[in-house]
Design a protein around this motif. Structure first.
Motif, PDB file in Angstrom:
ATOM      1  N   LYS A  38       0.886  -1.112  -0.052  1.00  0.00           N
ATOM      2  CA  LYS A  38       0.153   0.211  -0.142  1.00  0.00           C
ATOM      3  C   LYS A  38       0.795   1.316  -0.082  1.00  0.00           C
ATOM      4  N   GLY A  39       2.344   1.191  -0.067  1.00  0.00           N
ATOM      5  CA  GLY A  39       3.013   2.177   0.106  1.00  0.00           C
ATOM      6  C   GLY A  39       3.358   2.970   1.369  1.00  0.00           C
ATOM      7  N   ILE A  40       2.871   2.338   2.319  1.00  0.00           N
ATOM      8  CA  ILE A  40       2.975   2.892   3.654  1.00  0.00           C
ATOM      9  C   ILE A  40       4.374   2.942   4.135  1.00  0.00           C
ATOM     10  N   ILE A  41       5.167   2.005   3.537  1.00  0.00           N
ATOM     11  CA  ILE A  41       6.640   1.725   3.906  1.00  0.00           C
ATOM     12  C   ILE A  41       7.476   2.869   3.267  1.00  0.00           C
ATOM     13  N   ILE A  59      14.182  -4.314   6.663  1.00  0.00           N
ATOM     14  CA  ILE A  59      14.596  -4.538   5.458  1.00  0.00           C
ATOM     15  C   ILE A  59      13.585  -4.184   4.528  1.00  0.00           C
ATOM     16  N   ALA A  60      12.285  -3.901   4.842  1.00  0.00           N
ATOM     17  CA  ALA A  60      11.252  -3.515   3.915  1.00  0.00           C
ATOM     18  C   ALA A  60      11.720  -1.820   3.585  1.00  0.00           C
ATOM     19  N   VAL A  61      12.226  -1.297   4.471  1.00  0.00           N
ATOM     20  CA  VAL A  61      12.465   0.076   4.532  1.00  0.00           C
ATOM     21  C   VAL A  61      13.758   0.460   3.618  1.00  0.00           C
ATOM     22  N   LEU A  62      14.842  -0.577   3.868  1.00  0.00           N
ATOM     23  CA  LEU A  62      16.030  -0.667   2.905  1.00  0.00           C
ATOM     24  C   LEU A  62      15.860  -0.963   1.435  1.00  0.00           C
ATOM     25  N   ALA A  63      15.004  -1.875   1.310  1.00  0.00           N
ATOM     26  CA  ALA A  63      14.437  -2.271   0.141  1.00  0.00           C
ATOM     27  C   ALA A  63      14.024  -1.300  -0.925  1.00  0.00           C
ATOM     28  N   ASN A  64      13.334  -0.392  -0.410  1.00  0.00           N
ATOM     29  CA  ASN A  64      12.693   0.705  -0.929  1.00  0.00           C
ATOM     30  C   ASN A  64      13.554   1.820  -1.533  1.00  0.00           C
ATOM     31  N   LEU A  65      14.888   1.710  -0.806  1.00  0.00           N
ATOM     32  CA  LEU A  65      15.917   2.734  -1.193  1.00  0.00           C
ATOM     33  C   LEU A  65      16.803   2.380  -2.445  1.00  0.00           C
ATOM     34  N   ARG A  66      16.491   1.090  -3.055  1.00  0.00           N
ATOM     35  CA  ARG A  66      16.935   0.651  -4.129  1.00  0.00           C
ATOM     36  C   ARG A  66      18.669   0.650  -4.098  1.00  0.00           C
ATOM     37  N   LEU A  67      19.193   0.282  -3.060  1.00  0.00           N
ATOM     38  CA  LEU A  67      20.778   0.396  -2.722  1.00  0.00           C
ATOM     39  C   LEU A  67      21.353  -0.803  -3.894  1.00  0.00           C
ATOM     40  N   LYS A  74      26.485  -2.857  -1.400  1.00  0.00           N
ATOM     41  CA  LYS A  74      26.190  -1.788  -0.218  1.00  0.00           C
ATOM     42  C   LYS A  74      24.857  -2.181   0.742  1.00  0.00           C
ATOM     43  N   LEU A  75      24.014  -2.864   0.401  1.00  0.00           N
ATOM     44  CA  LEU A  75      22.881  -3.028   0.897  1.00  0.00           C
ATOM     45  C   LEU A  75      23.037  -4.413   1.860  1.00  0.00           C
ATOM     46  N   LEU A  76      24.200  -5.180   1.548  1.00  0.00           N
ATOM     47  CA  LEU A  76      24.622  -6.090   2.338  1.00  0.00           C
ATOM     48  C   LEU A  76      24.873  -5.398   3.958  1.00  0.00           C
ATOM     49  N   ARG A  77      25.720  -4.457   3.533  1.00  0.00           N
ATOM     50  CA  ARG A  77      26.263  -3.781   4.961  1.00  0.00           C
ATOM     51  C   ARG A  77      25.319  -3.329   5.792  1.00  0.00           C
ATOM     52  N   TYR A  78      24.259  -2.916   5.120  1.00  0.00           N
ATOM     53  CA  TYR A  78      23.029  -2.337   6.077  1.00  0.00           C
ATOM     54  C   TYR A  78      22.356  -3.293   6.560  1.00  0.00           C
ATOM     55  N   VAL A  79      22.024  -4.481   5.965  1.00  0.00           N
ATOM     56  CA  VAL A  79      21.299  -5.658   6.163  1.00  0.00           C
ATOM     57  C   VAL A  79      22.149  -6.281   7.680  1.00  0.00           C
ATOM     58  N   VAL A  80      23.552  -6.280   7.437  1.00  0.00           N
ATOM     59  CA  VAL A  80      24.309  -6.724   8.245  1.00  0.00           C
ATOM     60  C   VAL A  80      24.169  -6.091   9.693  1.00  0.00           C
ATOM     61  N   LEU A  81      24.263  -4.717   9.545  1.00  0.00           N
ATOM     62  CA  LEU A  81      23.910  -3.883  10.767  1.00  0.00           C
ATOM     63  C   LEU A  81      22.662  -3.971  11.302  1.00  0.00           C
ATOM     64  N   VAL A  82      21.526  -4.253  10.508  1.00  0.00           N
ATOM     65  CA  VAL A  82      20.279  -4.508  11.175  1.00  0.00           C
ATOM     66  C   VAL A  82      20.191  -5.619  11.777  1.00  0.00           C
ATOM     67  N   VAL A  83      20.823  -6.796  11.452  1.00  0.00           N
ATOM     68  CA  VAL A  83      20.817  -8.095  12.324  1.00  0.00           C
ATOM     69  C   VAL A  83      21.331  -7.923  13.654  1.00  0.00           C
ATOM     70  N   PHE A  84      22.422  -7.178  13.495  1.00  0.00           N
ATOM     71  CA  PHE A  84      23.267  -6.946  14.826  1.00  0.00           C
ATOM     72  C   PHE A  84      22.466  -6.052  15.834  1.00  0.00           C
ATOM     73  N   ALA A  85      21.928  -5.027  14.974  1.00  0.00           N
ATOM     74  CA  ALA A  85      21.202  -3.845  15.990  1.00  0.00           C
ATOM     75  C   ALA A  85      19.933  -4.427  16.695  1.00  0.00           C
ATOM     76  N   VAL A  86      19.267  -5.302  15.933  1.00  0.00           N
ATOM     77  CA  VAL A  86      17.917  -5.714  16.459  1.00  0.00           C
ATOM     78  C   VAL A  86      18.111  -6.911  17.630  1.00  0.00           C
ATOM     79  N   ASN A  87      19.282  -7.593  17.475  1.00  0.00           N
ATOM     80  CA  ASN A  87      19.560  -8.476  18.529  1.00  0.00           C
ATOM     81  C   ASN A  87      20.096  -7.754  19.862  1.00  0.00           C
ATOM     82  N   SER A  88      20.684  -6.576  19.460  1.00  0.00           N
ATOM     83  CA  SER A  88      21.332  -5.686  20.547  1.00  0.00           C
ATOM     84  C   SER A  88      20.177  -5.123  21.297  1.00  0.00           C
ATOM     85  N   GLY A  89      19.144  -4.568  20.704  1.00  0.00           N
ATOM     86  CA  GLY A  89      18.010  -3.823  21.024  1.00  0.00           C
ATOM     87  C   GLY A  89      17.367  -4.308  22.055  1.00  0.00           C
TER      88      GLY A  89
END
Length: 411
Positions: free
Chosen positions: A85-88, A130-138, A142-157
């Motif tokens: 629906k384009g909300i992301i 990941i939905a937000v990052l996918a919409n940036l069309r990286l 480069k997308l891999l770097r951001y996803v790696v950070l996401v995995v670490f950050a959500v486990n840390s949070g």
């Protein structure tokens, strides 16, 4: 037979590692080896287990799987609706400027993932990030770097909150730490995420241009977005005050979404969004959990408390965190708590950090990693492994920061 079953489990995990070489989808191989191991477990049970004991073991494992499956299905359906629906996209438009440097985006990604996972569960936080990052069309690399950070950050949070990570809750319920002590963990955990974000930013010099889409969001879609975030908050509150399992709250939230859409727009094929979720993700989850469940039944995790007999607790905690990147951290933590290990408060805090964050070291070590690997095509075991040195540095920094803070406050 125990040896045979261990070999099958090992082959199941190896099949994930060599997916790029054999070109067989990891969902197929993990499901094959996981189900085959359980079939042999019934044909020739090790230790002479009775039929009732076998069924009890299987039912316990299937209950864990069903709980995660249904939760993941509900969360993915919500995200599929919001994304279609384009909300992301609208969220990205409102949060980010038209131009942002890649380094600044890296820091913002880590902060958002860390904070969001403190409120939501790791799976939902990962799906949304990941939905937000996918919409940036990286670009894929480069997308891999951001996803790696996401995995670490959500486990840390979630490590500092009893609602954010099951292992944190287990250690708290065992009276090893207090709420105030746990809240301190948010500082070193956030610092570890910042360290990783800075490390992953090296070499990033470009800018990300965000295509602004001013398409208005309909009133109905706004209602569903509010319902989604209300479901997240309601899940946390219901679990804290009434001990309601999160899966029940998310299924209830999903049913509310179905009913709201039905009354607001009868022509919307709302049930079709269930078909849009990636069922290979669910099958991969099923295979991995069958493999982990077999390790649990074979009693492999019971050997890890012996680490504390041969090395200092601080060193053992560090190793256990790394081990949790291969084994489910929940039964691993349970085995340690039931062993009667005696540690100081700073040492219990380091264990809380390591079992919560250590799964990030390998892509198969956490639910967030498994979801990310299934949702992002360039992300594989080997591509994630390339960032292990960065992850190890951030993990080690957070570990010693937790130890130092604990010793500073509690002497």
């Amino acid at each position: 037979m125990t040896t045979v079953l261990l070999i099958l489990v090992a082959l199941g995990f190896v099949s994930i590692v060599v997916e790029d070489l054999v070109h067989i989808d990891k969902a197929k191989t993990t499901l094959f080896f996981g189900s085959f191991a359980w079939v042999l477990f019934f044909v020739a049970p090790p230790g002479g287990l009775s039929q009732d004991q076998l069924m009890e073991s299987l039912n316990e494992n299937l209950l864990d799987i069903a709980t995660l499956w249904l939760f993941l299905m509900a969360a993915m359906t919500f995200v599929a609706y919001l994304s279609s629906k384009g909300i992301i996209d609208a969220l990205v438009n409102r949060l980010l400027p038209e131009r942002i440097t890649e380094r600044k985006l890296m820091l913002m990604t880590g902060l958002f993932a860390f904070l969001f996972s403190s409120m939501a569960d790791n799976i939902t936080a990962t799906l949304v990030c990941i939905a937000v990052l996918a919409n940036l069309r990286l670009p894929p690399k480069k997308l891999l770097r951001y996803v790696v950070l996401v995995v670490f950050a959500v486990n840390s949070g979630g490590t500092a909150l009893i609602t954010g990570d099951v292992t944190t809750l287990m250690i708290f319920l065992a009276d090893k730490v207090e709420i105030v002590d746990l809240l301190m963990l948010s500082v070193p955990a956030a610092c570890a995420v910042a360290v990783l974000a800075v490390a992953l930013s090296f070499g990033l010099k470009g800018e990300v241009v965000i295509q602004k889409d001013n398409t208005p969001i309909t009133r109905g879609d706004k209602v569903i977005a509010i319902l989604f975030f209300s479901t997240i908050i309601g899940t946390i509150l219901a679990n804290v005050f009434f001990s309601i399992p999160p899966v029940l709250c998310f299924l209830f939230g999903l049913s509310l979404m179905f009913m709201v859409v039905q009354f607001m727009n009868k022509d919307e094929p709302i049930l079709d969004y269930i078909r849009k979720i990636e069922f290979d993700t669910l099958l991969f989850f099923l295979g991995v959990l069958l493999l982990v469940g077999m390790l649990k039944q074979l009693g492999i995790l019971a050997y890890f408390p012996k680490l504390y007999d041969i090395m200092p607790p601080v060193a053992a905690n560090y190793v256990v965190g790394m081990v949790s990147s291969l084994f489910d951290n929940v039964p691993l933590t349970a085995a340690l708590l039931n062993s009667g290990i005696d540690m100081s408060l700073p040492e219990w805090l380091t264990l809380t950090f390591t079992v919560g964050v250590g799964g990030s070291l390998l892509i198969i070590g956490s639910a967030a990693g498994v979801v990310a690997m299934s949702k992002v095509e360039p992300l594989t075991f080997s591509s994630y492994l390339r960032y292990f040195p960065f992850l190890a540095v951030a993990y080690t920094f957070g570990f010693f920061a937790t130890l130092g803070l604990g010793m500073l406050i509690h002497g």
